[in-house]
Design a protein around this motif. Structure first.
Motif, PDB file in Angstrom:
ATOM      1  N   GLN A 228       0.932  -1.156  -0.076  1.00 27.78           N
ATOM      2  CA  GLN A 228      -0.019  -0.185   0.100  1.00 27.78           C
ATOM      3  C   GLN A 228       0.970   1.128  -0.076  1.00 27.78           C
ATOM      4  O   GLN A 228       1.991   1.222   0.559  1.00 27.78           O
ATOM      5  CB  GLN A 228      -1.027   0.011   1.203  1.00 27.78           C
ATOM      6  N   ILE A 229       0.339   2.125  -0.399  1.00 28.63           N
ATOM      7  CA  ILE A 229       1.106   3.808  -0.444  1.00 28.63           C
ATOM      8  C   ILE A 229       0.283   4.585  -0.322  1.00 28.63           C
ATOM      9  O   ILE A 229      -0.993   4.409  -0.697  1.00 28.63           O
ATOM     10  CB  ILE A 229       1.848   3.728  -1.875  1.00 28.63           C
ATOM     11  N   ALA A 312       3.927   6.277  13.190  1.00 24.54           N
ATOM     12  CA  ALA A 312       2.652   6.234  12.524  1.00 24.54           C
ATOM     13  C   ALA A 312       2.265   4.537  12.048  1.00 24.54           C
ATOM     14  O   ALA A 312       1.110   4.440  11.660  1.00 24.54           O
ATOM     15  CB  ALA A 312       2.651   6.842  11.116  1.00 24.54           C
ATOM     16  N   GLY A 313       3.195   3.704  12.432  1.00 23.55           N
ATOM     17  CA  GLY A 313       2.907   2.260  12.359  1.00 23.55           C
ATOM     18  C   GLY A 313       2.693   1.787  10.830  1.00 23.55           C
ATOM     19  O   GLY A 313       2.493   0.820  10.415  1.00 23.55           O
ATOM     20  N   LYS A 314       3.852   2.729  10.099  1.00 28.81           N
ATOM     21  CA  LYS A 314       3.888   2.471   8.518  1.00 28.81           C
ATOM     22  C   LYS A 314       5.639   2.463   8.374  1.00 28.81           C
ATOM     23  O   LYS A 314       6.401   2.223   9.255  1.00 28.81           O
ATOM     24  CB  LYS A 314       3.350   3.727   7.825  1.00 28.81           C
ATOM     25  N   ARG A 315       5.832   2.750   7.108  1.00 27.22           N
ATOM     26  CA  ARG A 315       7.130   2.504   6.952  1.00 27.22           C
ATOM     27  C   ARG A 315       7.524   3.467   5.572  1.00 27.22           C
ATOM     28  O   ARG A 315       6.444   4.049   4.986  1.00 27.22           O
ATOM     29  CB  ARG A 315       7.699   1.284   6.152  1.00 27.22           C
ATOM     30  N   THR A 366      13.017   7.600   0.191  1.00 26.95           N
ATOM     31  CA  THR A 366      12.589   5.968   0.208  1.00 26.95           C
ATOM     32  C   THR A 366      13.584   5.248   1.181  1.00 26.95           C
ATOM     33  O   THR A 366      14.420   5.891   1.648  1.00 26.95           O
ATOM     34  CB  THR A 366      12.808   5.630  -1.263  1.00 26.95           C
ATOM     35  N   SER A 367      13.445   3.940   1.494  1.00 24.51           N
ATOM     36  CA  SER A 367      14.148   3.311   2.078  1.00 24.51           C
ATOM     37  C   SER A 367      15.344   2.942   1.673  1.00 24.51           C
ATOM     38  O   SER A 367      16.105   2.063   2.242  1.00 24.51           O
ATOM     39  CB  SER A 367      13.238   2.062   2.978  1.00 24.51           C
ATOM     40  N   ILE A 428       8.113  13.420   2.935  1.00 25.86           N
ATOM     41  CA  ILE A 428       7.529  11.961   3.545  1.00 25.86           C
ATOM     42  C   ILE A 428       6.265  11.269   2.753  1.00 25.86           C
ATOM     43  O   ILE A 428       5.274  12.185   2.768  1.00 25.86           O
ATOM     44  CB  ILE A 428       7.082  11.865   4.955  1.00 25.86           C
ATOM     45  N   ARG A 429       6.261  10.342   1.997  1.00 24.46           N
ATOM     46  CA  ARG A 429       5.202   9.438   1.626  1.00 24.46           C
ATOM     47  C   ARG A 429       5.153   8.141   2.216  1.00 24.46           C
ATOM     48  O   ARG A 429       6.408   7.627   2.406  1.00 24.46           O
ATOM     49  CB  ARG A 429       5.167   9.534   0.252  1.00 24.46           C
ATOM     50  N   LEU A 430       4.194   7.823   3.023  1.00 21.10           N
ATOM     51  CA  LEU A 430       4.259   6.547   3.676  1.00 21.10           C
ATOM     52  C   LEU A 430       3.675   5.429   3.081  1.00 21.10           C
ATOM     53  O   LEU A 430       3.356   5.507   2.030  1.00 21.10           O
ATOM     54  CB  LEU A 430       3.333   6.579   4.918  1.00 21.10           C
ATOM     55  N   ALA A 431       4.285   4.176   3.018  1.00 17.47           N
ATOM     56  CA  ALA A 431       3.766   2.816   2.576  1.00 17.47           C
ATOM     57  C   ALA A 431       3.543   1.910   3.882  1.00 17.47           C
ATOM     58  O   ALA A 431       4.083   2.185   5.003  1.00 17.47           O
ATOM     59  CB  ALA A 431       4.985   2.428   1.648  1.00 17.47           C
TER      60      ALA A 431
END
Length: 435
Positions: A228-229, A312-315, A366-367, A428-431
Motif C-alpha cells: 500500500q502507498i 505512524a505504524g507504517k514505513r 525512500t528506504s 515523506i510519503r508513507l507505505a
C-alpha cells in the motif's frame, strides 16, 4: 555527420541542433533569472560545507560546457581563463584537483562581473558550435547532459540561498511573491487514503532514446510483493502530532545514527521551524512566515522521515515501490498540475482532492540505499564520475520538488542524499503492507 548523409538526414540534424540551441538558451537564461533577485553580496554566501555560493553555481555550470564540450569540439576555441579549470571543478578528480568545496565561499575573486562575462563567453561559443558546426549524436547527448546538470544546479542555487538566508536574524526573502495564503485561498486539504498496488515482476528504470541519467539504467525487472502507498505527502499538522507525542524523545522510533543526531541536539524539529511568540513559524524563500499546517512537511532528513513512519505504524516505500506506484497511478494532467519550478511557488502546497503529488512539491525519501542497478557500468571518461562514484552510504529520493524544472523530472529519476541532510526540499510519503 558524414558526406554520405542524404539531404533529409542533414535536415534532421539541422533541426535537432536548432532545437538543442533553443533549449540551451532557455536553460541558461532560467539560471540567470533565478539569480536575478540576489545581490552580489548574496551570491558570495556559503553557509555550510554542503552548500555552494550562487556565484559558484553560475561559474561551475559554465565550466561544464567549456571543459567537456568547447575545448574538444569547437575549432579554435580558447579557454576563458586557465585558472577557472581548478576553481570551478566540482568533483572530477580525473581532470585535476578541484578547489576545496567547503571553502568556495572564500573565492571573492573572480568577482561577479567576471563570472557573468565567463557565462557570456561560453554562451557565445556554444551558439557558434550549434549554429555553425555539425554536431553528431554523441556530442548532442553530452550537451543534453550539460543542460540537465545545469537544471540540477538551478535547484541547488535555491536550496543553498534558502539555507544562507535562514541564518540571518533579518530573515530576508528571496522572493516577495512567496506569501502566506489568505484563508479563502486555501483549498480543503485532501484526506490521506491508502492505495493498493499488486505485487509482480515489474520493469524498473529507463531505456530508449529520451534523456536519462546513467544511474537510471540499465532497465531491469524487480520482483515486488503486494503493498500500500499513501495518496499524498505527510503534512505539517501530522508531523506536529509526532512532535507533541514525544517523537523526538523516544529512542525506540529512531535508527541508531538518527538518535545520535537527536541526542547531540542537532534535531528536535524540522529544519527551518521555529517556536516564536507562542506559535510555530517556518522560514521560507519568502522569509519567516507562520507554519501552514496543511502544507507537506519539508526539510526533513532521512532519519526523521523514518522515525515518523515508525511512529505512524507504517514505513517508507522502497524506490521500486515508489516508481511502480507513481507509474500505475499517473494522472493524465499530472505534470501540468504539479507544483514544479515553473509555478514559482517556491514552497510545497497542500494536496487537494484528486492530486497525488507524485511529481513536484517535495523530493520523497525512500528506504532504498543508492546502489547501482544490475549491469550498471560508469563510462570510462571523466563524465563517468558524474553519478557512479557516489553509490555508497546515501539514500534514494524520488519525485522532484517545487524547485525542480518540469522538463527535468521523470518517474525514473533517482536523486540521492546522505541520510543526515535536510536542506533540500525533502518530505515523506508513507507505505505499508496489505492489511
Amino acid at each position: 555527420m558524414t558526406n554520405r548523409m542524404t539531404l533529409l538526414e542533414r535536415e534532421v540534424y539541422r533541426e535537432n541542433q536548432a532545437d538543442l540551441l533553443s533549449r540551451y538558451r532557455r536553460v541558461r537564461h532560467e539560471t540567470e533569472l533565478l539569480a536575478d533577485p540576489l545581490s552580489p553580496e548574496d551570491m558570495q554566501l556559503q553557509s555550510m560545507p554542503d552548500a555552494s555560493p550562487s556565484k559558484w553555481h553560475l561559474a561551475h555550470t559554465s565550466w561544464f560546457f567549456e571543459t567537456f564540450i568547447l575545448r574538444s569540439s569547437l575549432p579554435g576555441y580558447r579557454v576563458f581563463d586557465s585558472d577557472y579549470h581548478e576553481l570551478f571543478n566540482s568533483y572530477y578528480n580525473s581532470l585535476g584537483t578541484p578547489f576545496s568545496r567547503p571553502h568556495r565561499g572564500m573565492l571573492s575573486r573572480p568577482d561577479l562581473e567576471s563570472v557573468f562575462a565567463y557565462r557570456q563567453a561560453v554562451d557565445g561559443a556554444m551558439d557558434e558550435l550549434l549554429a555553425d558546426h555539425p554536431v553528431g549524436d554523441s556530442l548532442q547527448s553530452l550537451i543534453t547532459l550539460g543542460l540537465n546538470h545545469e537544471q540540477q544546479h538551478q535547484e541547488l542555487l535555491l536550496t543553498d540561498i534558502k539555507h544562507a538566508f535562514s541564518i540571518s536574524p533579518l530573515f530576508p526573502a528571496y522572493s516577495e511573491t512567496v506569501q502566506e495564503p489568505e484563508d479563502e485561498d486555501v483549498l480543503a486539504p485532501a484526506a490521506m487514503t491508502w492505495l493498493d498496488v499488486a505485487g509482480g515482476n515489474y520493469a524498473i528504470g529507463s531505456e530508449g532514446d529520451h534523456f536519462f541519467f546513467d544511474n537510471e539504467s540499465p532497465a531491469h525487472r524487480q520482483l515486488l510483493q503486494d503493498f500500500q502507498i499513501a495518496s499524498r505527502l505527510v503534512t505539517n499538522r501530522e508531523f506536529l502530532e509526532f512532535i507533541e507525542d514525544g517523537g523526538y524523545r523516544d529512542p525506540r522510533l529512531w535508527l541508531s545514527d538518527g538518535w545520535a543526531l537527536v541526542k547531540s541536539g542537532q534535531r528536535e524539529m524540522p529544519l527551518y521551524w521555529q517556536w516564536r511568540d507562542g506559535r510555530w513559524m517556518q522560514f521560507t524563500l519568502g522569509g519567516l512566515q507562520p507554519l501552514i499546517e496543511d502544507e507537506p512537511v519539508c526539510h526533513l532528513n532521512f532519519y526523521e522521515a523514518d522515525a515518523f513512519a515508525t511512529w505512524a505504524g507504517k514505513r517508507l516505500p522502497t524506490e521500486f515501490e515508489w516508481e511502480v506506484a507513481a507509474c500505475q497511478l499517473r494522472q493524465p494532467d499530472q505534470l501540468a498540475r504539479a507544483n514544479l519550478l515553473e509555478k514559482r511557488q517556491f514552497r510545497p502546497l497542500p494536496a487537494v482532492s484528486g492530486q497525488n503529488q507524485f511529481l513536484g512539491d517535495l523530493w520523497e525519501w525512500t528506504s532504498s540505499a543508492y546502489l547501482p542497478y544490475p549491469g550498471f557500468r560508469a563510462s570510462a571518461d571523466a563524465v563517468g564520475e558524474y553519478n557512479g562514484k557516489f553509490m555508497c552510504n546515501q539514500k534514494v529520493l524520488r519525485g522532484g520538488s517545487c524547485v525542480t524544472p518540469a522538463d527535468h523530472i521523470r518517474m525514473t529519476y533517482r536523486n540521492f542524499f546522505y541520510p543526515h541532510q535536510a536542506w533540500q526540499f525533502t518530505g515523506i510519503r508513507l507505505a505499508g503492507d496489505p492489511v
